[in-house]
Design a protein around this motif. Structure first.
Motif, short mmCIF file in Angstrom:
data_model
loop_
_atom_site.label_atom_id
_atom_site.label_comp_id
_atom_site.label_asym_id
_atom_site.label_seq_id
_atom_site.Cartn_x
_atom_site.Cartn_y
_atom_site.Cartn_z
N LYS A 221 1.03 -1.25 -0.13
CA LYS A 221 -0.06 -0.04 -0.20
C LYS A 221 0.91 1.25 0.02
O LYS A 221 0.62 2.24 -0.73
CB LYS A 221 -0.75 -0.07 1.19
N ILE A 222 2.04 1.41 0.85
CA ILE A 222 2.81 2.18 0.75
C ILE A 222 3.44 2.58 -0.55
O ILE A 222 3.65 3.70 -0.83
CB ILE A 222 3.98 2.12 2.02
N LYS A 223 4.03 1.48 -1.26
CA LYS A 223 4.52 1.68 -2.56
C LYS A 223 3.71 2.16 -3.70
O LYS A 223 4.02 2.84 -4.49
CB LYS A 223 5.00 0.20 -2.88
N GLU A 224 2.27 1.65 -3.56
CA GLU A 224 1.38 2.40 -4.35
C GLU A 224 1.02 3.86 -4.18
O GLU A 224 1.06 4.63 -4.93
CB GLU A 224 0.05 1.50 -4.25
N MET A 225 1.13 4.13 -2.77
CA MET A 225 1.07 5.56 -2.37
C MET A 225 2.14 6.37 -2.82
O MET A 225 2.07 7.68 -3.61
CB MET A 225 1.03 5.73 -0.97
N MET A 226 3.37 5.86 -2.86
CA MET A 226 4.59 6.62 -3.48
C MET A 226 4.59 6.89 -4.97
O MET A 226 5.22 7.68 -5.49
CB MET A 226 5.89 6.23 -2.54
N HIS A 227 4.43 5.66 -5.36
CA HIS A 227 4.27 5.58 -6.83
C HIS A 227 3.07 6.60 -7.33
O HIS A 227 3.60 7.31 -8.35
CB HIS A 227 3.64 4.26 -7.23
N ASP A 228 2.03 6.99 -6.78
CA ASP A 228 1.10 7.96 -7.27
C ASP A 228 1.78 9.30 -6.85
O ASP A 228 1.39 10.18 -7.85
CB ASP A 228 -0.23 7.54 -6.42
N TRP A 229 2.49 9.42 -5.83
CA TRP A 229 3.00 10.73 -5.58
C TRP A 229 3.98 11.10 -6.69
O TRP A 229 4.13 12.14 -7.19
CB TRP A 229 3.71 10.81 -4.14
N ASP A 230 4.98 10.33 -6.91
CA ASP A 230 5.93 10.35 -7.66
C ASP A 230 5.38 10.73 -9.51
O ASP A 230 5.98 11.34 -10.28
CB ASP A 230 6.91 9.21 -7.93
N LYS A 231 4.33 10.00 -9.64
CA LYS A 231 3.55 10.09 -10.66
C LYS A 231 3.17 11.61 -10.68
O LYS A 231 3.10 12.10 -11.88
CB LYS A 231 2.40 9.20 -10.87
N ARG A 232 2.28 12.17 -9.85
CA ARG A 232 1.99 13.46 -9.83
C ARG A 232 2.86 14.48 -9.49
O ARG A 232 2.69 15.91 -10.13
CB ARG A 232 0.56 13.43 -9.02
N TYR A 233 3.93 14.26 -8.87
CA TYR A 233 4.69 14.92 -8.25
C TYR A 233 6.27 14.59 -8.57
O TYR A 233 6.64 14.00 -7.54
CB TYR A 233 4.47 15.74 -6.86
N PRO A 234 6.85 14.43 -9.63
CA PRO A 234 7.98 13.80 -9.91
C PRO A 234 9.10 14.45 -8.93
O PRO A 234 9.23 15.64 -8.61
CB PRO A 234 8.34 14.21 -11.31
N GLY A 235 9.68 13.21 -8.41
CA GLY A 235 10.85 13.53 -7.30
C GLY A 235 10.83 13.31 -6.01
O GLY A 235 11.20 13.58 -5.06
N ARG A 236 9.36 13.02 -5.65
CA ARG A 236 9.03 13.02 -4.04
C ARG A 236 9.68 11.90 -3.54
O ARG A 236 10.16 12.24 -2.30
CB ARG A 236 7.47 12.58 -4.21
N THR A 237 9.95 10.66 -4.06
CA THR A 237 10.75 9.86 -3.40
C THR A 237 12.22 10.34 -3.03
O THR A 237 12.85 10.06 -1.99
CB THR A 237 10.76 8.48 -4.12
N GLU A 238 12.78 10.65 -4.13
CA GLU A 238 14.28 11.67 -3.77
C GLU A 238 14.04 12.49 -2.92
O GLU A 238 15.15 12.34 -1.91
CB GLU A 238 14.93 11.87 -5.24
N SER A 239 13.12 13.23 -2.81
CA SER A 239 13.05 14.32 -1.77
C SER A 239 13.05 13.68 -0.23
O SER A 239 13.56 14.31 0.65
CB SER A 239 12.07 15.21 -2.09
N VAL A 240 12.17 12.83 -0.24
CA VAL A 240 11.89 12.10 1.14
C VAL A 240 13.15 11.42 1.59
O VAL A 240 13.58 11.31 2.89
CB VAL A 240 10.57 11.28 1.36
#
Length: 293
Positions: A221-240
């Motif tokens: 579920k977390i993976k899907e959440m982050m995938h959605d964030w990165d898709k809408r706001y590129p670079g979120r995983t890297e920023s976190v």
């Protein structure tokens, strides 16, 4: 000489390999993961991450300023359908020293965990114990795991949202028995780049669904959440991930990390009261936290 370095690759794949080697080398250097004389047990499951980890370490071993020994290890947990011949054949083909450990943890987990419940926690504990024991038998002082940047970020949110802890997956840690140091050399590598590299190298991937469907795992579920964030706001995983490396204890709330109780006007505080300023964000709007149903 390892055969892995002689696999014909396209120019794009060659660039990607050099990029991943650079990121891996940077993580190893910045966290002092491997030192002269180390024996590193490289845990290989047959997935894209562990194949990439082994490839990176073998490549870096050829030109590293320190000498270290690599031993690949696979734990055959006796899961039904597990292709036991794949990894030994691969290890032989690339000329790496290896150890295959057979332990029927599958039956233990099936016996202890009710049908339909998640098996990952118990399976992980059993696997960890066997890995530590094998490292001791082989004289390995370092244990290398294939977790990457995305895994570390997902673990942070998993602990925050489901465990109530601000805790991620460290690039380097000491085992509970103080006998080994666990390292994650792919800490600076993204899952997307690793997946692309694995496809290009045509690694003999062993599927990870042998223990049955685990679609409702919280981590998924977390993976899907982050995938959605990165898709809408590129670079979120890297920023976190960058945030994990830039912790400001005085702006959190843990009395064990910062002495809030005895805070005075003379207490030095990182960043002062700029916490009250409007943050300068690289994107506009807010990012809603919503877990997939």
């Amino acid at each position: 000489m390892s055969l892995i370095m002689h696999i014909p690759v396209s120019s794009n794949l060659q660039k990607l390999r050099k990029f991943l080697e650079g990121r891996t080398g940077k993580a190893i250097m910045e966290y002092n993961m491997i030192e002269d004389g180390d024996t590193v047990l490289v845990c290989c499951s047959g997935g894209k991450d562990s194949y990439t980890l082994l490839a990176m370490l073998m490549a870096l071993q050829q030109r590293a300023p320190v000498k270290f020994r690599l031993i690949a290890m696979n734990l055959d947990q006796k899961q039904p359908g597990f292709p036991a011949d794949v990894l030994p054949a691969y290890f032989e083909s690339i000329g790496i020293e290896y150890r295959i450990v057979e332990a029927d943890t599958y039956s233990v987990v099936k016996d202890k965990i009710p049908e339909g419940k998640t098996t990952c926690s118990l399976c992980s504990r059993l696997r960890r114990g066997i890995i530590y024991r094998t490292a001791k038998e082989l004289g390995a002082n370092k244990i290398a795991l294939g977790h990457h940047r995305d895994d570390m970020v997902h673990t942070l949110f998993l602990n925050m949202l489901f465990g109530g802890k601000l805790k991620a997956m460290p690039p380097k840690l000491v085992t509970d028995d103080k006998a080994h140091v666990v390292i994650r050399p792919l800490a600076y590598c993204s899952e997307a780049d690793i997946a692309k590299f694995a496809r290009g190298m045509d690694f003999p991937i062993i599927p990870c669904n042998l223990c049955g469907s685990q679609e409702n795992l919280q981590r998924q579920k977390i993976k899907e959440m982050m995938h959605d964030w990165d898709k809408r706001y590129p670079g979120r995983t890297e920023s976190v991930f960058t945030a994990i490396q830039n912790v400001v204890p005085s702006h959190l709330g843990d009395n064990g990390l910062f002495d809030f109780r005895n805070l005075t006007l003379d207490t030095p505080v990182d960043e002062g009261d700029i916490a009250f300023d409007s943050p300068e964000m690289p994107i506009s709007g807010t990012i809603p936290i919503k877990l997939p149903a």
